[in-house]
Design a protein around this motif. Structure first.
Motif, PDB file in Angstrom:
ATOM      1  N   ILE A 257       0.840  -1.199   0.000  1.00 29.14           N
ATOM      2  CA  ILE A 257       0.000   0.000   0.000  1.00 29.14           C
ATOM      3  C   ILE A 257       0.878   1.253   0.000  1.00 29.14           C
ATOM      4  CG2 ILE A 257      -1.739   1.282   1.303  1.00 29.14           C
ATOM      5  CD1 ILE A 257      -2.644  -1.415   2.483  1.00 29.14           C
ATOM      6  N   VAL A 258       1.930   1.227   0.802  1.00 28.33           N
ATOM      7  CA  VAL A 258       2.828   2.377   0.913  1.00 28.33           C
ATOM      8  C   VAL A 258       3.536   2.659  -0.409  1.00 28.33           C
ATOM      9  CG1 VAL A 258       4.948   3.186   2.033  1.00 28.33           C
ATOM     10  CG2 VAL A 258       3.147   2.133   3.394  1.00 28.33           C
ATOM     11  N   ILE A 259       3.889   1.615  -1.148  1.00 27.01           N
ATOM     12  CA  ILE A 259       4.543   1.804  -2.448  1.00 27.01           C
ATOM     13  C   ILE A 259       3.550   2.331  -3.481  1.00 27.01           C
ATOM     14  CG2 ILE A 259       5.543   0.565  -4.414  1.00 27.01           C
ATOM     15  CD1 ILE A 259       6.957  -1.262  -2.470  1.00 27.01           C
ATOM     16  N   TYR A 260       2.338   1.817  -3.461  1.00 31.07           N
ATOM     17  CA  TYR A 260       1.355   2.163  -4.497  1.00 31.07           C
ATOM     18  C   TYR A 260       0.911   3.619  -4.413  1.00 31.07           C
ATOM     19  CZ  TYR A 260      -2.839   1.915  -7.395  1.00 31.07           C
ATOM     20  OH  TYR A 260      -3.771   2.134  -8.367  1.00 31.07           O
ATOM     21  N   ALA A 261       0.743   4.162  -3.178  1.00 34.51           N
ATOM     22  CA  ALA A 261       0.209   5.518  -3.011  1.00 34.51           C
ATOM     23  C   ALA A 261       1.038   6.589  -3.721  1.00 34.51           C
ATOM     24  CB  ALA A 261       0.052   5.841  -1.525  1.00 34.51           C
TER      25      ALA A 261
ATOM     26  N   ALA B 101       3.306   6.154  -6.027  1.00 37.60           N
ATOM     27  CA  ALA B 101       3.422   5.805  -7.440  1.00 37.60           C
ATOM     28  C   ALA B 101       2.200   6.310  -8.201  1.00 37.60           C
ATOM     29  CB  ALA B 101       3.570   4.297  -7.598  1.00 37.60           C
ATOM     30  N   LEU B 102       1.027   6.158  -7.599  1.00 40.27           N
ATOM     31  CA  LEU B 102      -0.197   6.656  -8.225  1.00 40.27           C
ATOM     32  C   LEU B 102      -0.168   8.176  -8.333  1.00 40.27           C
ATOM     33  CD1 LEU B 102      -2.985   5.953  -9.356  1.00 40.27           C
ATOM     34  CD2 LEU B 102      -3.894   6.179  -7.027  1.00 40.27           C
ATOM     35  N   ALA B 103       0.339   8.832  -7.263  1.00 41.17           N
ATOM     36  CA  ALA B 103       0.444  10.294  -7.276  1.00 41.17           C
ATOM     37  C   ALA B 103       1.378  10.753  -8.392  1.00 41.17           C
ATOM     38  CB  ALA B 103       0.945  10.791  -5.923  1.00 41.17           C
ATOM     39  N   LEU B 104       2.509  10.092  -8.511  1.00 37.12           N
ATOM     40  CA  LEU B 104       3.492  10.440  -9.535  1.00 37.12           C
ATOM     41  C   LEU B 104       2.915  10.211 -10.925  1.00 37.12           C
ATOM     42  CD1 LEU B 104       6.374  11.494  -9.074  1.00 37.12           C
ATOM     43  CD2 LEU B 104       7.214   9.195  -9.571  1.00 37.12           C
ATOM     44  N   ASN B 105       2.173   9.149 -11.074  1.00 39.26           N
ATOM     45  CA  ASN B 105       1.535   8.842 -12.363  1.00 39.26           C
ATOM     46  C   ASN B 105       0.528   9.921 -12.752  1.00 39.26           C
ATOM     47  OD1 ASN B 105      -1.290   7.364 -13.298  1.00 39.26           O
ATOM     48  ND2 ASN B 105       0.484   6.790 -14.550  1.00 39.26           N
TER      49      ASN B 105
ATOM     50  N   GLY C  30       6.275   1.764 -13.541  1.00 43.28           N
ATOM     51  CA  GLY C  30       7.633   2.302 -13.517  1.00 43.28           C
ATOM     52  C   GLY C  30       7.916   3.004 -12.211  1.00 43.28           C
ATOM     53  N   ALA C  31       6.908   3.740 -11.693  1.00 41.07           N
ATOM     54  CA  ALA C  31       7.053   4.420 -10.407  1.00 41.07           C
ATOM     55  C   ALA C  31       7.154   3.412  -9.261  1.00 41.07           C
ATOM     56  CB  ALA C  31       5.879   5.364 -10.172  1.00 41.07           C
ATOM     57  N   VAL C  32       6.342   2.330  -9.336  1.00 36.90           N
ATOM     58  CA  VAL C  32       6.402   1.286  -8.298  1.00 36.90           C
ATOM     59  C   VAL C  32       7.779   0.633  -8.280  1.00 36.90           C
ATOM     60  CG1 VAL C  32       5.539  -1.000  -7.657  1.00 36.90           C
ATOM     61  CG2 VAL C  32       3.925   0.804  -8.328  1.00 36.90           C
ATOM     62  N   ILE C  33       8.260   0.284  -9.461  1.00 35.87           N
ATOM     63  CA  ILE C  33       9.565  -0.397  -9.546  1.00 35.87           C
ATOM     64  C   ILE C  33      10.687   0.524  -9.092  1.00 35.87           C
ATOM     65  CG2 ILE C  33      11.245  -1.375 -11.173  1.00 35.87           C
ATOM     66  CD1 ILE C  33       8.787  -2.419 -12.775  1.00 35.87           C
ATOM     67  N   SER C  34      10.599   1.827  -9.443  1.00 34.64           N
ATOM     68  CA  SER C  34      11.668   2.750  -9.045  1.00 34.64           C
ATOM     69  C   SER C  34      11.764   2.865  -7.536  1.00 34.64           C
ATOM     70  CB  SER C  34      11.440   4.128  -9.668  1.00 34.64           C
ATOM     71  OG  SER C  34      10.257   4.725  -9.180  1.00 34.64           O
ATOM     72  N   THR C  35      10.618   2.823  -6.832  1.00 38.49           N
ATOM     73  CA  THR C  35      10.641   2.843  -5.365  1.00 38.49           C
ATOM     74  C   THR C  35      11.406   1.637  -4.841  1.00 38.49           C
ATOM     75  OG1 THR C  35       8.462   3.882  -5.330  1.00 38.49           O
ATOM     76  CG2 THR C  35       9.232   2.920  -3.271  1.00 38.49           C
TER      77      THR C  35
END
Length: 495
Positions: free
Chosen positions: A146-150, A152-156, A165-170
């Protein structure tokens, strides 16, 4: 930069530079400690920082670890939707500080353990330790997802960057500095990332105050909109937020985090000298920062777009705020990775496989990568808190009682938690506020009584989510005590 450019999903160059700088500095800390501690030979050096860390960085790291993107992005919306009485968390922080520093921390520190679950084997038996470890791993993996997804969604949404890509970069950035530098890198990147978070918060707070013409107009708007609902002392446990649900339920939640969670305890026992100061400082920082952030930004910060729109005319500030949200996730994920590596090595490998310290150190680093790859919290913290409380405060509790209590608490917590997701509580109990600041009316909707819903839907499943943890704790302790009394064999306590 205009609001239209943000809505179209774009940053300017300055925003990308600020965001990239945060990632580069975080990675550089890992490289530095990999070089500075290249002579470390043991898993203890990697996982515990050689137990030579000092008060200030540890306390700041403790604060950063649970100031995730969920905190940054959801708390202002929570206040805007349900009111500022969530500020009573400040009282639960104080009670958490007292209980943790006086009950749990002295036991863990005296035993000089790496994993908190080592205590469960010393106090009960190996089966209890393994079950506690597995539950912690499941809980942390779910929470970390959940912490990774939040962010990443904002960045998207803001930059148009690919979601995965944002999830993987984290995962890649966290994996890099966790694997390279161990706990020292995690602690010092937390310190840096906390600074980024505060800078992002302050930029929004200052801009909001300027736009509204001062702090008092913000308070006035909040009052007129019904957000300053502090005088709510309703004892109904079905209500989402009241003084009692937040102070009582919140205390159980935060004790399960600050009292027994491996990611936090691992920092306490890495401290050079035994003092409660690092814990006290951490709770104090949390209380101050959270309350300032929530209350001053209540009116302006309903969604990420709203935040970015009010700072859109200042190149670099949108990038700083997104970096703040992202920093919240990096600090939480890195702590989770390091904690999961620690419990896996100490609880699942060392007791069963004979390995040299050098091999254990390399295994710890490898596990950091494995955890980052599968990381995707629930109601597990309450039963685990009950298990540790049973061991420390109940000398006659035995291993049969411990296992029975933990499993019973877990079953009941999962039952109410899953039920609440399937049959969410009615607006009559959650009492969402009007989405305007005109007046203080409460949004009312038809009652939750839908044909076909089970009888428990409007009672048991409508309990405030803050009571899920106390329920698991109380059931675990109660069942554990009863089973221990009936089975009669007392396990000797090493606490």
């Amino acid at each position: 930069m205009s609001g239209d450019s943000l809505m179209s999903g774009s940053f300017v160059v300055a925003d990308y530079v600020v965001f990239a700088l945060m990632l580069v500095v975080s990675a550089a800390v890992g490289v530095y400690y990999a070089w500075a501690d290249r002579g470390q030979r043991s898993s203890g050096d990697f996982l515990m920082g050689g137990r030579r860390l000092t008060a200030l960085p540890v306390s700041l790291s403790l604060t950063a670890s649970f100031m995730s993107a969920i905190t940054v992005l959801s708390n202002p919306a929570e206040v805007y939707r349900y009111g500022a009485n969530i500020g009573f968390y400040g009282l639960s922080y104080v009670m958490t500080m007292v209980v943790t520093s006086e009950v749990f921390l002295p036991v863990f520190y005296r035993l000089a353990i790496t994993s908190t679950y080592e205590y469960l084997e010393l106090r009960f038996n190996r089966a209890t330790r393994l079950l506690g470890t597995v539950l912690f791993i499941v809980q942390t993996i779910l929470y970390t997802g959940i912490v990774i997804y939040a962010p990443a969604l904002a960045l998207n949404q803001v930059t148009g960057m690919d979601l995965w890509g944002a999830v993987i970069s984290t995962g890649v950035v966290c994996t890099f500095y966790c694997t390279m530098g161990g706990l020292k890198a995690v602690v010092w990147t937390d310190v840096f990332q906390l600074g980024v978070m505060l800078a992002g918060f302050l930029s929004v707070i200052i801009r909001s105050v300027v736009l509204q013409g001062g702090v008092f107009p913000i308070i006035s708007d909040s009052q007129q909109g019904g957000r300053l609902n502090f005088l709510d002392f309703d004892t109904n446990p079905l209500r989402r937020h009241t003084f009692w649900t937040i102070t009582v339920g919140g205390t159980f939640v935060w004790i399960s985090i600050y009292g027994i969670n491996q990611a936090q305890v691992q920092r306490y026992i890495s401290f050079l000298f035994y003092r409660e100061r690092c814990l006290h400082d951490s709770i104090l920082y949390n209380s101050i920062f959270f309350r300032i952030y929530r209350h001053l930004c209540t009116v302006e910060q309903t969604k990420l777009y709203c935040v970015l729109l009010i700072i859109a005319d200042y190149p670099g500030l949108p990038g700083l705020f997104v970096a703040a949200a992202y920093s919240g996730s990096l600090s939480t994920v890195s702590s989770s990775i390091n904690a999961l590596a620690a419990v896996t090595v100490e609880d699942l490998i060392k007791p069963y496989i004979n390995m040299s310290e050098k091999h254990l150190s390399w295994t710890s680093k490898g596990l950091s990568e494995w955890v980052a790859a599968i990381s995707i919290f629930g109601v597990i913290g309450g039963p685990l808190l009950g298990l540790f409380t049973l061991g420390i405060l109940c000398p006659f509790a035995n291993s049969k009682g411990a296992l029975s209590g933990l499993l019973s608490g877990l079953v009941v917590s999962l039952w109410v938690g899953i039920g609440a997701q399937i049959y969410p509580p009615p607006p009559k109990m959650t009492r969402p506020l009007s989405l305007t600041t005109e007046g203080s009316s409460i949004t009312t909707a038809p009652l939750h009584n839908i044909d076909g819903n089970p009888l428990l839907a409007d009672n048991w499943y409508s309990l405030s989510y803050l009571y899920f943890s106390p329920i698991g704790t109380i059931v675990a302790i109660s069942v554990g005590l009863l089973v221990s009394l009936f089975t009669g064999t007392v396990t000797y306590s090493t606490a």
